[in-house]
Design a protein around this motif. Structure first.
Motif, short mmCIF file in Angstrom:
data_model
loop_
_atom_site.label_atom_id
_atom_site.label_comp_id
_atom_site.label_asym_id
_atom_site.label_seq_id
_atom_site.Cartn_x
_atom_site.Cartn_y
_atom_site.Cartn_z
N VAL A 177 49.03 21.85 20.98
CA VAL A 177 48.28 22.01 19.73
C VAL A 177 49.03 22.99 18.83
O VAL A 177 49.42 24.07 19.24
CB VAL A 177 46.85 22.54 20.00
N GLY A 178 49.26 22.60 17.63
CA GLY A 178 49.94 23.46 16.67
C GLY A 178 51.45 23.36 16.70
O GLY A 178 52.10 23.90 15.81
N SER A 179 52.00 22.68 17.69
CA SER A 179 53.45 22.54 17.69
C SER A 179 53.84 21.42 16.73
O SER A 179 53.14 20.42 16.62
CB SER A 179 53.97 22.23 19.09
N LYS A 180 54.91 21.63 16.07
CA LYS A 180 55.34 20.66 15.06
C LYS A 180 56.34 19.70 15.69
O LYS A 180 57.33 20.12 16.29
CB LYS A 180 55.98 21.36 13.87
N LYS A 201 48.16 19.96 27.13
CA LYS A 201 47.70 19.53 25.80
C LYS A 201 47.36 20.73 24.92
O LYS A 201 47.62 20.71 23.72
CB LYS A 201 46.48 18.62 25.92
N ALA A 202 46.79 21.76 25.51
CA ALA A 202 46.45 22.96 24.74
C ALA A 202 47.70 23.62 24.18
O ALA A 202 47.69 24.14 23.06
CB ALA A 202 45.68 23.95 25.61
N LEU A 255 46.37 27.76 24.09
CA LEU A 255 46.33 27.54 22.65
C LEU A 255 47.16 28.56 21.88
O LEU A 255 47.67 28.26 20.80
CB LEU A 255 44.88 27.57 22.15
N VAL A 256 47.27 29.77 22.41
CA VAL A 256 48.00 30.82 21.68
C VAL A 256 49.44 30.99 22.16
O VAL A 256 50.15 31.85 21.64
CB VAL A 256 47.25 32.17 21.73
N THR A 257 49.86 30.20 23.14
CA THR A 257 51.24 30.26 23.61
C THR A 257 51.87 28.88 23.51
O THR A 257 51.21 27.90 23.18
CB THR A 257 51.30 30.73 25.08
#
Length: 105
Positions: A96-99, A92-93, A25-27
């Protein structure tokens, strides 16, 4: 009488299984795998030392904390390669957060 593990140790083990997803999630997918490993190593160290701190009724044992760190790291690596990566959760993790690029019509 059989020795039993306290709840804190079981909770630390459960957290170890989830830590690889947190690293995802943080990378991002382009993050160097070595950097991901160092992040996982740091998080498992934090987990091991905090679990020992929570169980230190008779005193804090650095040796026990290091053993907990090793068990936590081993569990996290096994969970990543044995559970999260084959099921696609690791990928999938990281998404998350990728545009995604916005396409104009």
């Amino acid at each position: 009488m059989q020795p039993t593990l306290d709840t804190g140790y079981w909770l630390g083990l459960a957290i170890s299984v989830v830590l690889p997803v947190l690293v995802g999630l943080v990378t991002t997918r382009v993050t160097n795998p070595g950097v991901k490993a160092v992040i996982l190593l740091f998080l498992t160290a934090l987990n091991g030392f905090l679990v020992e701190l929570s169980q230190a009724d008779d005193g804090y044992s650095v040796g026990a904390a290091v053993i907990l760190w090793a068990v936590s790291f081993g569990t996290a690596v096994l969970a990543h390669f044995g559970l999260w990566k084959p099921t696609g959760v690791a990928g999938k993790a990281q998404d998350v957060g990728s545009k995604s690029p916005v396409r104009s019509v």
